[in-house]
Scaffold this motif. Sequence first.
Motif, PDB file in Angstrom:
ATOM      1  N   LEU A 183      10.300  -6.788 -13.616  1.00  0.00           N
ATOM      2  CA  LEU A 183      10.000  -6.960 -12.202  1.00  0.00           C
ATOM      3  C   LEU A 183      10.286  -8.788 -12.723  1.00  0.00           C
ATOM      4  CD1 LEU A 183      10.191  -6.105  -9.346  1.00  0.00           C
ATOM      5  CD2 LEU A 183       7.583  -6.403 -10.106  1.00  0.00           C
ATOM      6  N   SER A 184       9.089  -9.266 -13.653  1.00  0.00           N
ATOM      7  CA  SER A 184       8.991 -10.314 -13.263  1.00  0.00           C
ATOM      8  C   SER A 184       9.658 -11.588 -14.032  1.00  0.00           C
ATOM      9  CB  SER A 184       7.664 -10.998 -14.669  1.00  0.00           C
ATOM     10  OG  SER A 184       7.785 -10.471 -15.854  1.00  0.00           O
ATOM     11  N   SER A 185      11.229 -10.604 -14.330  1.00  0.00           N
ATOM     12  CA  SER A 185      12.378 -10.760 -15.368  1.00  0.00           C
ATOM     13  C   SER A 185      13.312 -11.464 -14.223  1.00  0.00           C
ATOM     14  CB  SER A 185      12.576 -10.058 -16.519  1.00  0.00           C
ATOM     15  OG  SER A 185      11.658 -10.402 -18.132  1.00  0.00           O
ATOM     16  N   VAL A 186      13.215  -9.843 -13.336  1.00  0.00           N
ATOM     17  CA  VAL A 186      14.515  -9.713 -12.364  1.00  0.00           C
ATOM     18  C   VAL A 186      14.170 -10.915 -11.451  1.00  0.00           C
ATOM     19  CG1 VAL A 186      15.062  -8.827 -10.396  1.00  0.00           C
ATOM     20  CG2 VAL A 186      14.321  -7.319 -12.649  1.00  0.00           C
ATOM     21  N   THR A 187      12.916 -11.285 -10.942  1.00  0.00           N
ATOM     22  CA  THR A 187      12.519 -12.120  -9.890  1.00  0.00           C
ATOM     23  C   THR A 187      12.092 -13.856 -10.580  1.00  0.00           C
ATOM     24  OG1 THR A 187      10.231 -12.092 -10.015  1.00  0.00           O
ATOM     25  CG2 THR A 187      11.240 -11.038  -8.789  1.00  0.00           C
ATOM     26  N   ALA A 190      12.858  -0.972  -5.787  1.00  0.00           N
ATOM     27  CA  ALA A 190      13.034   0.129  -6.814  1.00  0.00           C
ATOM     28  C   ALA A 190      11.493   0.339  -7.405  1.00  0.00           C
ATOM     29  CB  ALA A 190      14.300   0.572  -7.422  1.00  0.00           C
ATOM     30  N   LEU A 191      11.805  -0.875  -8.643  1.00  0.00           N
ATOM     31  CA  LEU A 191      10.524  -1.579  -9.074  1.00  0.00           C
ATOM     32  C   LEU A 191       9.566  -1.161  -8.871  1.00  0.00           C
ATOM     33  CD1 LEU A 191      11.824  -3.769 -11.262  1.00  0.00           C
ATOM     34  CD2 LEU A 191      11.876  -1.727 -12.583  1.00  0.00           C
ATOM     35  N   SER A 192       9.502  -2.140  -7.912  1.00  0.00           N
ATOM     36  CA  SER A 192       7.902  -1.690  -6.849  1.00  0.00           C
ATOM     37  C   SER A 192       7.071  -0.557  -6.835  1.00  0.00           C
ATOM     38  CB  SER A 192       7.902  -2.795  -5.538  1.00  0.00           C
ATOM     39  OG  SER A 192       8.261  -3.900  -5.899  1.00  0.00           O
ATOM     40  N   ALA A 193       8.208   0.581  -6.193  1.00  0.00           N
ATOM     41  CA  ALA A 193       8.327   1.699  -6.463  1.00  0.00           C
ATOM     42  C   ALA A 193       8.125   2.827  -7.252  1.00  0.00           C
ATOM     43  CB  ALA A 193       9.617   2.674  -5.967  1.00  0.00           C
ATOM     44  N   MET A 194       8.021   2.229  -8.220  1.00  0.00           N
ATOM     45  CA  MET A 194       8.299   3.272  -9.577  1.00  0.00           C
ATOM     46  C   MET A 194       6.060   2.397 -10.372  1.00  0.00           C
ATOM     47  SD  MET A 194      11.406   2.140 -11.878  1.00  0.00           S
ATOM     48  CE  MET A 194      13.019   2.975 -10.926  1.00  0.00           C
ATOM     49  N   ILE A 248       3.002 -13.366  -2.990  1.00  0.00           N
ATOM     50  CA  ILE A 248       1.945 -13.682  -4.393  1.00  0.00           C
ATOM     51  C   ILE A 248       2.691 -11.757  -4.720  1.00  0.00           C
ATOM     52  CG2 ILE A 248      -0.069 -12.319  -3.528  1.00  0.00           C
ATOM     53  CD1 ILE A 248      -0.670 -14.767  -1.923  1.00  0.00           C
ATOM     54  N   TYR A 249       2.913 -11.532  -3.846  1.00  0.00           N
ATOM     55  CA  TYR A 249       3.187  -9.814  -4.198  1.00  0.00           C
ATOM     56  C   TYR A 249       4.378  -9.553  -5.001  1.00  0.00           C
ATOM     57  CZ  TYR A 249       5.998  -5.053  -2.977  1.00  0.00           C
ATOM     58  OH  TYR A 249       6.654  -4.460  -3.407  1.00  0.00           O
ATOM     59  N   LEU A 250       5.008 -10.767  -5.315  1.00  0.00           N
ATOM     60  CA  LEU A 250       6.253 -10.107  -6.541  1.00  0.00           C
ATOM     61  C   LEU A 250       5.590 -11.120  -8.091  1.00  0.00           C
ATOM     62  CD1 LEU A 250       9.328 -10.096  -5.206  1.00  0.00           C
ATOM     63  CD2 LEU A 250       8.669  -8.007  -5.941  1.00  0.00           C
ATOM     64  N   LEU A 251       5.444 -12.025  -7.846  1.00  0.00           N
ATOM     65  CA  LEU A 251       4.460 -12.964  -8.611  1.00  0.00           C
ATOM     66  C   LEU A 251       3.140 -12.463  -9.016  1.00  0.00           C
ATOM     67  CD1 LEU A 251       6.143 -16.550  -8.020  1.00  0.00           C
ATOM     68  CD2 LEU A 251       7.537 -14.601  -8.955  1.00  0.00           C
ATOM     69  N   LEU A 252       2.169 -12.628  -9.176  1.00  0.00           N
ATOM     70  CA  LEU A 252       1.340 -12.278  -8.718  1.00  0.00           C
ATOM     71  C   LEU A 252       0.590 -10.736 -10.014  1.00  0.00           C
ATOM     72  CD1 LEU A 252      -1.445 -14.123  -8.477  1.00  0.00           C
ATOM     73  CD2 LEU A 252      -2.171 -12.183  -6.882  1.00  0.00           C
ATOM     74  N   VAL A 277      -4.562  -2.375  -8.217  1.00  0.00           N
ATOM     75  CA  VAL A 277      -4.439  -1.888  -7.234  1.00  0.00           C
ATOM     76  C   VAL A 277      -4.237  -2.776  -6.073  1.00  0.00           C
ATOM     77  CG1 VAL A 277      -4.902   0.094  -5.442  1.00  0.00           C
ATOM     78  CG2 VAL A 277      -5.277   0.589  -8.280  1.00  0.00           C
ATOM     79  N   LEU A 278      -5.549  -3.332  -5.859  1.00  0.00           N
ATOM     80  CA  LEU A 278      -5.992  -4.572  -4.428  1.00  0.00           C
ATOM     81  C   LEU A 278      -4.526  -5.383  -5.022  1.00  0.00           C
ATOM     82  CD1 LEU A 278      -9.667  -4.692  -5.203  1.00  0.00           C
ATOM     83  CD2 LEU A 278      -8.320  -3.473  -3.670  1.00  0.00           C
ATOM     84  N   VAL A 279      -4.668  -5.657  -6.127  1.00  0.00           N
ATOM     85  CA  VAL A 279      -3.204  -7.081  -6.559  1.00  0.00           C
ATOM     86  C   VAL A 279      -1.912  -6.955  -5.737  1.00  0.00           C
ATOM     87  CG1 VAL A 279      -1.917  -8.022  -8.386  1.00  0.00           C
ATOM     88  CG2 VAL A 279      -4.642  -7.628  -8.084  1.00  0.00           C
ATOM     89  N   PHE A 280      -1.996  -5.516  -6.316  1.00  0.00           N
ATOM     90  CA  PHE A 280      -0.726  -5.089  -6.070  1.00  0.00           C
ATOM     91  C   PHE A 280      -0.399  -4.307  -4.274  1.00  0.00           C
ATOM     92  CE2 PHE A 280       2.922  -1.599  -5.108  1.00  0.00           C
ATOM     93  CZ  PHE A 280       3.564  -1.649  -5.987  1.00  0.00           C
ATOM     94  N   TYR A 281      -1.253  -4.193  -4.158  1.00  0.00           N
ATOM     95  CA  TYR A 281      -1.690  -3.031  -2.245  1.00  0.00           C
ATOM     96  C   TYR A 281      -1.757  -4.626  -1.676  1.00  0.00           C
ATOM     97  CZ  TYR A 281       0.043   1.692  -3.276  1.00  0.00           C
ATOM     98  OH  TYR A 281       0.825   2.376  -4.545  1.00  0.00           O
ATOM     99  N   VAL A 282      -2.718  -4.926  -1.724  1.00  0.00           N
ATOM    100  CA  VAL A 282      -2.909  -5.811  -0.524  1.00  0.00           C
ATOM    101  C   VAL A 282      -1.803  -6.997  -0.411  1.00  0.00           C
ATOM    102  CG1 VAL A 282      -4.683  -7.827   0.074  1.00  0.00           C
ATOM    103  CG2 VAL A 282      -5.831  -5.622  -1.330  1.00  0.00           C
ATOM    104  N   PRO A 283      -1.294  -7.844  -1.112  1.00  0.00           N
ATOM    105  CA  PRO A 283       0.079  -7.933  -0.151  1.00  0.00           C
ATOM    106  C   PRO A 283       0.836  -7.927   0.337  1.00  0.00           C
ATOM    107  CG  PRO A 283      -1.070  -8.817  -2.474  1.00  0.00           C
ATOM    108  CD  PRO A 283      -1.620  -8.164  -2.198  1.00  0.00           C
ATOM    109  N   LEU A 284       1.124  -6.166  -0.542  1.00  0.00           N
ATOM    110  CA  LEU A 284       2.366  -5.623   0.003  1.00  0.00           C
ATOM    111  C   LEU A 284       2.460  -5.034   1.517  1.00  0.00           C
ATOM    112  CD1 LEU A 284       5.058  -3.818  -0.474  1.00  0.00           C
ATOM    113  CD2 LEU A 284       3.058  -1.875  -1.745  1.00  0.00           C
ATOM    114  N   ILE A 285       1.125  -4.371   1.661  1.00  0.00           N
ATOM    115  CA  ILE A 285       1.135  -4.962   2.837  1.00  0.00           C
ATOM    116  C   ILE A 285       0.340  -5.533   4.832  1.00  0.00           C
ATOM    117  CG2 ILE A 285      -0.836  -3.147   4.381  1.00  0.00           C
ATOM    118  CD1 ILE A 285      -2.473  -1.568   2.115  1.00  0.00           C
TER     119      ILE A 285
END
Length: 324
Positions: A86-90, A119-123, A291-295, A261-269
Amino acid sequence: MQILQPLVPLITAPNGSLAHPVHFLLVGIPGLGPNVHFWLAFPLCFMYAVATLGNLAIIFIIRVERRLHEPMYLFLAMLSTIDLVLSSVTMPKMASLFLTGTQEIEFNICLTQMFLIHALSAMESAVLLAMAFDRFVAICYPLRHASVLTGPTVAKIGLASLARGFVFFFPLPFLLKRLSYCRTHTVTHSFCLHQDIMKLSCTDTKVNVVYGLFIILSVMGVDSLFIGFSYILILRAVLELSSRGAALKAFNTCISHLCAVLVFYVPLIGLSVVHRLGGPTSLVHVVMANIYLLLPPVVNPIVYGAKTKEIRSRVIGMFSQNGR
């Protein structure tokens, strides 16, 4: 980086019904000039280096240490692999945008990047759910942990996570290709997202809106509910332990996962909410998307490396050997 609205060449379908731009124009952070963007590229490159080295180190350590071939660490290796991709894609494209000011991204490449990001975020969401299930079984049913989460079961969970992310998000590029783009072609992020591209269309996007909402709720929404439910059961089991020390020790094994979980879901929501509210894309959208993609790719290896004794001791051992 000044946001301009140049004319972008269009590719028109033979029947004249669809118009696709040859490329989209990416924007860094709205309101910041080219000099600020240039200097932002250096911390971004540093973040990419940390994400790459940190996740590679975790994957390598888990691979070579046979005592780490347990469900928790195998899921962690999956999470690190996803974060690495994911980091290499962005990040490299963002760094190039900030350094050179080159905004163009070819239409199909943009759709490919969009598909990989979602797709990677869903994985990653599925792996976080699997890690929550692992902690639930380990704390609530410790005697059954080895029989429930066997090696083949962990492998099947990993394959199911990969397949689900691919199947649910594979239609997105084709749903975007069925749209016609005759408005501005400026994507107001540093990368391509489904919601952002969809807003550029001048045709009906009801199918995209409905399907996008469906997959967000049925994938990330369901995962977050099950993760929350798992931790309710974990917390109840921990509170029922007679020894306070045992309770703290049991819950301490969940701290790293809770941080992930918090680092992933809080920015996503937050990002999903502000997009669903409608209106033009603002600085809030852009910052939350970054934040959602880079953190997570940067924070996850640091948290797990600091909290996991086996990984921490191996890293310290590697540095002490190199220092001799």
